[in-house]
Design an enzyme around this catalytic site. Structure first.
Site, PDB file in Angstrom:
ATOM      1  CE  LYS A   1       0.106  11.536  -2.869  1.00 51.67           C
ATOM      2  NZ  LYS A   1      -0.850  11.048  -1.831  1.00 51.67           N
TER       3      LYS A   1
ATOM      4  CE  LYS B   1      -3.727  10.721  -6.382  1.00 51.86           C
ATOM      5  NZ  LYS B   1      -3.854   9.454  -5.641  1.00 51.86           N
TER       6      LYS B   1
HETATM    7  N1  C2G Z   1      -6.117   1.544  -3.623  1.00 54.89           N
HETATM    8  C1  C2G Z   1      -6.517   0.220  -3.817  1.00 54.89           C
HETATM    9  N2  C2G Z   1      -7.361  -0.073  -4.842  1.00 54.89           N
HETATM   10  C2  C2G Z   1      -7.831   0.907  -5.658  1.00 54.89           C
HETATM   11  C3  C2G Z   1      -7.438   2.240  -5.447  1.00 54.89           C
HETATM   12  C4  C2G Z   1      -6.578   2.545  -4.417  1.00 54.89           C
HETATM   13  O1  C2G Z   1      -6.097  -0.688  -3.075  1.00 54.89           O
HETATM   14  N3  C2G Z   1      -8.664   0.556  -6.661  1.00 54.89           N
HETATM   15  C5  C2G Z   1      -5.191   1.828  -2.520  1.00 54.89           C
HETATM   16  C6  C2G Z   1      -3.874   2.432  -2.995  1.00 54.89           C
HETATM   17  O2  C2G Z   1      -2.986   1.398  -3.433  1.00 54.89           O
HETATM   18  C7  C2G Z   1      -3.383   3.121  -1.730  1.00 54.89           C
HETATM   19  C8  C2G Z   1      -4.693   3.567  -1.045  1.00 54.89           C
HETATM   20  O3  C2G Z   1      -5.752   2.807  -1.654  1.00 54.89           O
HETATM   21  O4  C2G Z   1      -2.706   2.189  -0.893  1.00 54.89           O
HETATM   22  C9  C2G Z   1      -4.969   5.040  -1.212  1.00 54.89           C
HETATM   23  O5  C2G Z   1      -4.930   5.323  -2.594  1.00 54.89           O
HETATM   24  P1  C2G Z   1      -4.670   6.849  -3.048  1.00 54.89           P
HETATM   25  O6  C2G Z   1      -5.604   7.726  -2.334  1.00 54.89           O
HETATM   26  O7  C2G Z   1      -4.592   6.880  -4.545  1.00 54.89           O
HETATM   27  O8  C2G Z   1      -3.234   7.112  -2.417  1.00 54.89           O
HETATM   28  P2  C2G Z   1      -1.875   7.448  -3.178  1.00 54.89           P
HETATM   29  O9  C2G Z   1      -2.059   8.607  -4.071  1.00 54.89           O
HETATM   30  O10 C2G Z   1      -1.386   6.176  -3.741  1.00 54.89           O
HETATM   31  O11 C2G Z   1      -0.964   7.974  -1.968  1.00 54.89           O
HETATM   32  O12 C2G Z   1       2.962   8.289   0.622  1.00 54.89           O
HETATM   33  C10 C2G Z   1       2.048   7.408  -0.003  1.00 54.89           C
HETATM   34  C11 C2G Z   1       1.024   8.159  -0.802  1.00 54.89           C
HETATM   35  O13 C2G Z   1       0.419   9.175  -0.023  1.00 54.89           O
HETATM   36  C12 C2G Z   1      -0.015   7.201  -1.351  1.00 54.89           C
END
Ligand code: C2G
Length: 129
Positions: A44, A46
């Site tokens: 990803k 990340k």
């Molecule tokens: N999130 C949120 N508010 C934030 C940070 C994150 O609502 N301030 C939500 C993101 O939108 C996501 C979830 O928390 O729905 C997890 O965020 P991440 O760990 O950054 O996940 P991400 O990298 O977006 O991975 O296949 C989908 C991916 O694996 C999503």
């Protein structure tokens, strides 16, 4: 019984994650979380601070989460939704539209993110202390 499913890295578990999981859990009775493995995170683009097994244990301790499964690829969602008989796929609005293709097998919802907090911001504020 309404089953909700979501996916994410959930690194440095924070308020934005908690609020998203709470809101998703309110849409049904069961919330399944696909937690990105370390290897998938690399794909990803990340870098996660916390290893997968720590992120899983934290998610499993969250009151809103019923079950955690590994997220190892972009294209496993459809199979997961069918296997888990999920009624709703939900994720933060930063993904708006990206998973509409799943709408033929479940309801797809995008929820507003919690502003002012992110793993990236947390990481840089810790580094600057
Ligand atoms: N999130 C949120 N508010 C934030 C940070 C994150 O609502 N301030 C939500 C993101 O939108 C996501 C979830 O928390 O729905 C997890 O965020 P991440 O760990 O950054 O996940 P991400 O990298 O977006 O991975 O296949 C989908 C991916 O694996 C999503």
């Amino acid at each position: 019984m309404t089953t909700v499913i979501t996916y994410g890295t959930f690194d440095l578990f924070h308020l934005g994650h908690v609020r998203l999981l709470r809101r998703l859990s309110e849409l049904g009775n069961t919330l399944i979380v696909g937690c990105s493995t370390d290897e998938f995170n690399t794909r990803k683009g990340k870098a996660n601070v916390m290893p997968y097994r720590h992120r899983v244990e934290i998610l499993e301790s969250c009151r809103y989460v019923s079950k955690v499964i590994p997220e190892e690829s972009w294209d496993q969602k459809r199979g997961d939704i069918l296997r888990e008989k999920a009624d709703i796929f939900g994720i933060g609005a930063d993904w708006e539209g990206k998973f509409d293709d799943l709408a033929d097998i479940c309801k797809v919802v995008y929820l507003p993110r919690t502003e002012g907090i992110s793993t990236t911001e947390l990481r840089s504020s810790v580094l600057s202390m």
